[in-house]
Design a protein around this motif. Structure first.
Motif, PDB file in Angstrom:
ATOM      1  N   ALA A  59       0.794  -1.228   0.000  1.00 21.07           N
ATOM      2  CA  ALA A  59       0.000   0.000   0.000  1.00 21.07           C
ATOM      3  C   ALA A  59       0.826   1.278   0.000  1.00 21.07           C
ATOM      4  O   ALA A  59       0.300   2.348   0.246  1.00 21.07           O
ATOM      5  CB  ALA A  59      -0.938  -0.011   1.199  1.00 21.07           C
ATOM      6  N   GLY A  60       2.118   1.186  -0.234  1.00 19.74           N
ATOM      7  CA  GLY A  60       2.925   2.391  -0.359  1.00 19.74           C
ATOM      8  C   GLY A  60       3.458   2.987   0.928  1.00 19.74           C
ATOM      9  O   GLY A  60       3.964   4.099   0.927  1.00 19.74           O
ATOM     10  N   GLY A  61       3.343   2.280   2.043  1.00 20.23           N
ATOM     11  CA  GLY A  61       3.899   2.773   3.299  1.00 20.23           C
ATOM     12  C   GLY A  61       2.849   2.978   4.366  1.00 20.23           C
ATOM     13  O   GLY A  61       1.669   2.711   4.161  1.00 20.23           O
ATOM     14  N   VAL A  62       3.298   3.465   5.500  1.00 23.70           N
ATOM     15  CA  VAL A  62       2.412   3.749   6.633  1.00 23.70           C
ATOM     16  C   VAL A  62       2.357   5.261   6.817  1.00 23.70           C
ATOM     17  O   VAL A  62       3.392   5.899   7.000  1.00 23.70           O
ATOM     18  CB  VAL A  62       2.920   3.075   7.931  1.00 23.70           C
ATOM     19  N   THR A  63       1.170   5.810   6.746  1.00 21.41           N
ATOM     20  CA  THR A  63       0.979   7.233   6.992  1.00 21.41           C
ATOM     21  C   THR A  63       1.031   7.514   8.486  1.00 21.41           C
ATOM     22  O   THR A  63       1.671   8.455   8.933  1.00 21.41           O
ATOM     23  CB  THR A  63      -0.372   7.696   6.411  1.00 21.41           C
ATOM     24  N   VAL A  64       0.344   6.684   9.257  1.00 24.20           N
ATOM     25  CA  VAL A  64       0.345   6.807  10.716  1.00 24.20           C
ATOM     26  C   VAL A  64      -0.133   5.479  11.318  1.00 24.20           C
ATOM     27  O   VAL A  64      -0.888   4.745  10.684  1.00 24.20           O
ATOM     28  CB  VAL A  64      -0.551   7.985  11.200  1.00 24.20           C
ATOM     29  N   MET A  65       0.349   5.198  12.517  1.00 23.95           N
ATOM     30  CA  MET A  65      -0.136   4.053  13.279  1.00 23.95           C
ATOM     31  C   MET A  65      -0.611   4.587  14.627  1.00 23.95           C
ATOM     32  O   MET A  65       0.113   5.333  15.281  1.00 23.95           O
ATOM     33  CB  MET A  65       0.955   3.010  13.486  1.00 23.95           C
ATOM     34  N   ARG A  66      -1.822   4.215  14.990  1.00 25.04           N
ATOM     35  CA  ARG A  66      -2.385   4.646  16.275  1.00 25.04           C
ATOM     36  C   ARG A  66      -2.662   3.414  17.137  1.00 25.04           C
ATOM     37  O   ARG A  66      -3.235   2.442  16.657  1.00 25.04           O
ATOM     38  CB  ARG A  66      -3.695   5.398  16.070  1.00 25.04           C
ATOM     39  N   LEU A  67      -2.272   3.503  18.392  1.00 25.56           N
ATOM     40  CA  LEU A  67      -2.589   2.480  19.382  1.00 25.56           C
ATOM     41  C   LEU A  67      -3.402   3.152  20.476  1.00 25.56           C
ATOM     42  O   LEU A  67      -3.060   4.261  20.907  1.00 25.56           O
ATOM     43  CB  LEU A  67      -1.321   1.892  19.992  1.00 25.56           C
ATOM     44  N   SER A  68      -4.451   2.507  20.906  1.00 25.93           N
ATOM     45  CA  SER A  68      -5.226   3.040  22.022  1.00 25.93           C
ATOM     46  C   SER A  68      -5.735   1.882  22.866  1.00 25.93           C
ATOM     47  O   SER A  68      -5.897   0.767  22.378  1.00 25.93           O
ATOM     48  CB  SER A  68      -6.386   3.909  21.532  1.00 25.93           C
ATOM     49  N   ALA A  69      -5.936   2.165  24.139  1.00 26.67           N
ATOM     50  CA  ALA A  69      -6.405   1.131  25.056  1.00 26.67           C
ATOM     51  C   ALA A  69      -7.307   1.754  26.099  1.00 26.67           C
ATOM     52  O   ALA A  69      -7.129   2.913  26.487  1.00 26.67           O
ATOM     53  CB  ALA A  69      -5.216   0.459  25.732  1.00 26.67           C
ATOM     54  N   ASP A  70      -8.274   0.991  26.517  1.00 29.61           N
ATOM     55  CA  ASP A  70      -9.031   1.312  27.705  1.00 29.61           C
ATOM     56  C   ASP A  70      -9.054   0.032  28.542  1.00 29.61           C
ATOM     57  O   ASP A  70      -8.331  -0.916  28.229  1.00 29.61           O
ATOM     58  CB  ASP A  70     -10.435   1.856  27.369  1.00 29.61           C
ATOM     59  N   ARG A  71      -9.842  -0.009  29.561  1.00 29.05           N
ATOM     60  CA  ARG A  71      -9.764  -1.179  30.445  1.00 29.05           C
ATOM     61  C   ARG A  71     -10.330  -2.448  29.808  1.00 29.05           C
ATOM     62  O   ARG A  71     -10.073  -3.534  30.285  1.00 29.05           O
ATOM     63  CB  ARG A  71     -10.427  -0.891  31.780  1.00 29.05           C
ATOM     64  N   ARG A  72     -11.052  -2.308  28.695  1.00 26.10           N
ATOM     65  CA  ARG A  72     -11.664  -3.477  28.053  1.00 26.10           C
ATOM     66  C   ARG A  72     -10.981  -3.953  26.780  1.00 26.10           C
ATOM     67  O   ARG A  72     -11.094  -5.110  26.413  1.00 26.10           O
ATOM     68  CB  ARG A  72     -13.118  -3.160  27.718  1.00 26.10           C
ATOM     69  N   SER A  73     -10.297  -3.051  26.074  1.00 25.08           N
ATOM     70  CA  SER A  73      -9.767  -3.430  24.766  1.00 25.08           C
ATOM     71  C   SER A  73      -8.532  -2.621  24.401  1.00 25.08           C
ATOM     72  O   SER A  73      -8.235  -1.603  25.018  1.00 25.08           O
ATOM     73  CB  SER A  73     -10.840  -3.249  23.689  1.00 25.08           C
ATOM     74  N   VAL A  74      -7.847  -3.118  23.388  1.00 26.60           N
ATOM     75  CA  VAL A  74      -6.732  -2.417  22.755  1.00 26.60           C
ATOM     76  C   VAL A  74      -7.068  -2.338  21.274  1.00 26.60           C
ATOM     77  O   VAL A  74      -7.492  -3.323  20.675  1.00 26.60           O
ATOM     78  CB  VAL A  74      -5.396  -3.161  22.965  1.00 26.60           C
ATOM     79  N   GLU A  75      -6.884  -1.148  20.695  1.00 27.25           N
ATOM     80  CA  GLU A  75      -7.166  -0.978  19.278  1.00 27.25           C
ATOM     81  C   GLU A  75      -5.927  -0.457  18.570  1.00 27.25           C
ATOM     82  O   GLU A  75      -5.191   0.371  19.109  1.00 27.25           O
ATOM     83  CB  GLU A  75      -8.311   0.002  19.047  1.00 27.25           C
ATOM     84  N   VAL A  76      -5.701  -0.964  17.373  1.00 22.51           N
ATOM     85  CA  VAL A  76      -4.631  -0.475  16.513  1.00 22.51           C
ATOM     86  C   VAL A  76      -5.270  -0.024  15.206  1.00 22.51           C
ATOM     87  O   VAL A  76      -6.204  -0.661  14.708  1.00 22.51           O
ATOM     88  CB  VAL A  76      -3.544  -1.539  16.267  1.00 22.51           C
ATOM     89  N   ALA A  77      -4.778   1.088  14.676  1.00 25.14           N
ATOM     90  CA  ALA A  77      -5.181   1.563  13.359  1.00 25.14           C
ATOM     91  C   ALA A  77      -3.915   1.852  12.572  1.00 25.14           C
ATOM     92  O   ALA A  77      -3.048   2.592  13.038  1.00 25.14           O
ATOM     93  CB  ALA A  77      -6.039   2.814  13.463  1.00 25.14           C
ATOM     94  N   VAL A  78      -3.791   1.236  11.419  1.00 21.82           N
ATOM     95  CA  VAL A  78      -2.664   1.487  10.520  1.00 21.82           C
ATOM     96  C   VAL A  78      -3.239   2.164   9.280  1.00 21.82           C
ATOM     97  O   VAL A  78      -4.075   1.591   8.575  1.00 21.82           O
ATOM     98  CB  VAL A  78      -1.920   0.183  10.163  1.00 21.82           C
ATOM     99  N   VAL A  79      -2.789   3.387   9.043  1.00 21.80           N
ATOM    100  CA  VAL A  79      -3.280   4.183   7.918  1.00 21.80           C
ATOM    101  C   VAL A  79      -2.215   4.186   6.832  1.00 21.80           C
ATOM    102  O   VAL A  79      -1.023   4.358   7.119  1.00 21.80           O
ATOM    103  CB  VAL A  79      -3.596   5.629   8.372  1.00 21.80           C
ATOM    104  N   ASP A  80      -2.651   3.985   5.577  1.00 15.72           N
ATOM    105  CA  ASP A  80      -1.723   3.999   4.453  1.00 15.72           C
ATOM    106  C   ASP A  80      -2.327   4.807   3.311  1.00 15.72           C
ATOM    107  O   ASP A  80      -3.502   5.144   3.351  1.00 15.72           O
ATOM    108  CB  ASP A  80      -1.369   2.561   4.026  1.00 15.72           C
ATOM    109  N   PRO A  81      -1.536   5.135   2.293  1.00 15.56           N
ATOM    110  CA  PRO A  81      -2.025   6.006   1.219  1.00 15.56           C
ATOM    111  C   PRO A  81      -2.845   5.305   0.130  1.00 15.56           C
ATOM    112  O   PRO A  81      -3.370   5.975  -0.758  1.00 15.56           O
ATOM    113  CB  PRO A  81      -0.737   6.583   0.622  1.00 15.56           C
ATOM    114  N   SER A  82      -2.994   4.002   0.186  1.00 15.02           N
ATOM    115  CA  SER A  82      -3.689   3.285  -0.880  1.00 15.02           C
ATOM    116  C   SER A  82      -5.181   3.129  -0.579  1.00 15.02           C
ATOM    117  O   SER A  82      -5.551   2.755   0.532  1.00 15.02           O
ATOM    118  CB  SER A  82      -3.087   1.891  -1.061  1.00 15.02           C
ATOM    119  N   PRO A  83      -6.029   3.343  -1.571  1.00 14.58           N
ATOM    120  CA  PRO A  83      -7.461   3.114  -1.368  1.00 14.58           C
ATOM    121  C   PRO A  83      -7.846   1.630  -1.456  1.00 14.58           C
ATOM    122  O   PRO A  83      -8.953   1.254  -1.086  1.00 14.58           O
ATOM    123  CB  PRO A  83      -8.115   3.910  -2.496  1.00 14.58           C
TER     124      PRO A  83
END
Length: 130
Positions: A59-83
């Motif tokens: 997909a041409g690279g990683v624009t941004v990676m976000r990690l977030s957590a609360d007491r119930r879950s952990v979420e990751v979002a990997v954003v890239d430039p490809s549709p």
């Protein structure tokens, strides 16, 4: 980062390599209190490694990676430039062309979603339960 019912922890970075993403996950996890169980940490590291590798390879690279957590879950979002959304494909048992990463992501995560970004790219988001 203490996490109770009303707080969450967030981490944002732009890894250039899968190894950078794994290191970011280790730092993120080290700051969570209470610490997540070992199996969650291992699954998150593997999931992030696969998502970032796929973004770099397809997909041409990683624009941004976000990690977030609360007491119930952990979420990751990997954003890239490809549709182009990830596609299932037959795994290559010779090891030449892959095909194992996307199914692995889908098995490791509780939920996986792909959303289109305003700039024409996409975000692949995965949630793991704590």
């Amino acid at each position: 980062m203490d996490i109770d019912g009303s707080q969450s922890a967030d981490w944002v970075c732009r890894p250039r390599l899968a190894a950078d993403a794994r290191e970011a996950v280790f730092r993120f996890l080290a700051g969570l209190h209470p610490a997540p169980p070992a199996h969650l940490s291992q699954n998150l590291v593997l999931l992030v490694s696969e998502l970032v590798t796929n973004a770099l390879r397809h997909a041409g690279g990683v624009t941004v990676m976000r990690l977030s957590a609360d007491r119930r879950s952990v979420e990751v979002a990997v954003v890239d430039p490809s549709p182009a959304h990830p596609q299932d494909r037959t795994p290559d048992l010779t090891g030449c062309t892959g095909g194992f990463g996307w199914p692995m992501v889908q098995r490791l995560a509780r939920t996986v979603a792909v959303r289109n970004e305003a700039d024409g790219g996409k975000a692949v988001c995965a949630t793991l339960l704590r």
